[in-house]
Write an enzyme that holds these catalytic residues in place. Sequence first.
Site, short mmCIF file in Angstrom:
data_model
loop_
_atom_site.label_atom_id
_atom_site.label_comp_id
_atom_site.label_asym_id
_atom_site.label_seq_id
_atom_site.Cartn_x
_atom_site.Cartn_y
_atom_site.Cartn_z
N SER A 1 0.87 -1.18 0.00
CA SER A 1 0.00 0.00 0.00
C SER A 1 0.90 1.23 0.00
O SER A 1 2.07 1.15 0.41
CB SER A 1 -0.86 0.01 1.26
OG SER A 1 -1.45 1.28 1.46
N TYR B 1 -2.83 -1.06 10.38
CA TYR B 1 -2.74 -1.25 8.92
C TYR B 1 -1.39 -0.72 8.39
O TYR B 1 -0.69 -1.41 7.64
CB TYR B 1 -3.90 -0.51 8.25
CG TYR B 1 -3.99 -0.72 6.75
CD1 TYR B 1 -4.64 -1.83 6.22
CD2 TYR B 1 -3.43 0.20 5.86
CE1 TYR B 1 -4.72 -2.03 4.84
CE2 TYR B 1 -3.51 0.02 4.49
CZ TYR B 1 -4.16 -1.09 3.98
OH TYR B 1 -4.24 -1.28 2.62
P1 NAD Z 1 -11.35 -6.06 -0.63
O1 NAD Z 1 -11.97 -5.93 0.72
O2 NAD Z 1 -12.20 -5.94 -1.83
O3 NAD Z 1 -10.55 -7.42 -0.74
C1 NAD Z 1 -9.85 -8.00 0.33
C2 NAD Z 1 -9.86 -9.49 0.12
O4 NAD Z 1 -9.11 -10.13 1.16
C3 NAD Z 1 -11.27 -10.08 0.17
O5 NAD Z 1 -11.40 -11.07 -0.82
C4 NAD Z 1 -11.30 -10.71 1.56
O6 NAD Z 1 -12.24 -11.77 1.69
C5 NAD Z 1 -9.87 -11.20 1.64
N1 NAD Z 1 -9.48 -11.60 2.98
C6 NAD Z 1 -9.62 -10.89 4.15
N2 NAD Z 1 -9.18 -11.65 5.17
C7 NAD Z 1 -8.76 -12.82 4.66
C8 NAD Z 1 -8.20 -14.00 5.21
N3 NAD Z 1 -8.01 -14.13 6.53
N4 NAD Z 1 -7.88 -15.03 4.37
C9 NAD Z 1 -8.10 -14.93 3.05
N5 NAD Z 1 -8.62 -13.84 2.47
C10 NAD Z 1 -8.95 -12.81 3.27
O7 NAD Z 1 -10.20 -4.96 -0.64
P2 NAD Z 1 -9.10 -4.62 -1.74
O8 NAD Z 1 -9.05 -3.16 -1.83
O9 NAD Z 1 -9.29 -5.42 -2.96
O10 NAD Z 1 -7.79 -5.09 -0.96
C11 NAD Z 1 -6.85 -6.01 -1.50
C12 NAD Z 1 -5.47 -5.66 -1.01
O11 NAD Z 1 -5.08 -4.40 -1.54
C13 NAD Z 1 -5.34 -5.55 0.51
O12 NAD Z 1 -4.11 -6.12 0.93
C14 NAD Z 1 -5.32 -4.05 0.74
O13 NAD Z 1 -4.63 -3.71 1.91
C15 NAD Z 1 -4.58 -3.59 -0.50
N6 NAD Z 1 -4.78 -2.17 -0.81
C16 NAD Z 1 -5.99 -1.70 -1.23
C17 NAD Z 1 -6.13 -0.35 -1.52
C18 NAD Z 1 -7.42 0.24 -2.03
O14 NAD Z 1 -7.48 1.47 -2.19
N7 NAD Z 1 -8.44 -0.52 -2.31
C19 NAD Z 1 -5.04 0.51 -1.36
C20 NAD Z 1 -3.83 0.00 -0.91
C21 NAD Z 1 -3.72 -1.34 -0.65
#
Ligand code: NAD
Length: 284
Positions: A169, A182
């Site tokens: 991130s 986080y």
């Molecule tokens: P999201 O909530 O759509 O997806 C997160 C996924 O992780 C979901 O499928 C959820 O079920 C899964 N998950 C959570 N706990 C879990 C576990 N214990 N075992 C297996 N799967 C698990 O969110 P996203 O935005 O797609 O996030 C994906 C990644 O991207 C994360 O690591 C997040 O920190 C990172 N990220 C997202 C953003 C953003 O702006 N969306 C920015 C920076 C980083």
Amino acid sequence: MTTQPTTFNTDLPKRRPMPDLLSGQKALVTGANSGIGRAVAIGLARAGAEVAVNYVVGEEAAQKVVAEIEAEGGRAHAVYADVSSEDDVKTMMASAIETMGTIDILVPNAGLQRDAAAVDMTLEQWNKVISVNLTGQFLCIREAVKEFNRRGVRTDVSVAAGKVICMSSVHEVIAWAGHINYAASKGGVHMMMQSLAQELAPQRIRVNAIGPGAIRTPINTQAWNTEAAYADLMRLVPYKRIGEPEDIANAAVFLASDMADYINGITLFVDGGMTCYPGFATGG
Ligand code: NAD
């Protein structure tokens, strides 16, 4: 002012950028039934990889991703695991390897937030985020590396024995008040990724990360789902649009491919310039 979409863009453009880039390769993406993970799974499949689509809740959504990939002529399988459980991760990896034959690409993407002011944060909130976002990545990487080492380079598909792309991130470098668990987890991912890159390079295993900025997914809905929230968010984004999951998928395809073979130990920020600290654009 940028017009403001307030719904998810689940309909990824049917673009097949470079179908041969990953052909014959096997990939596992965690948290692949939603948001960024879903787009990465579809992107890797469009580039020719067979993909294991991990989920912990929402099997139906995982099967839907599998169906979307198969509808485009790709191959995919849904696979359950809570990435913070050592036993689950071992079982998931064994099952993915049995189904696909091996694994060449790992994208430990699963992540979550449990936000609170530091003074109010419970140990449970702290531990949950660290155990999924950081320990979960470690567990998946450890099991994948065992397979990379067992098998070595598959010269017919790639010049590397394995590729790991950690989902980090911008908060691996940008401090984030109210989200210390986080930010600590992503800062941890950064140093874990670089240390792994150093340790595993002699085995021809490349380890990199992607640092997404603000991407339109369920994790941050409140940051973009109203006009006011979107406008506020744009103050942090020099490029003046929110990121789409496909922006991250494109970076993942590149980092997983041999086009990135000399790239090891970096975080590729995909953030419209958020890490350029736009608050300083008019200062100084
Ligand atoms: P999201 O909530 O759509 O997806 C997160 C996924 O992780 C979901 O499928 C959820 O079920 C899964 N998950 C959570 N706990 C879990 C576990 N214990 N075992 C297996 N799967 C698990 O969110 P996203 O935005 O797609 O996030 C994906 C990644 O991207 C994360 O690591 C997040 O920190 C990172 N990220 C997202 C953003 C953003 O702006 N969306 C920015 C920076 C980083």
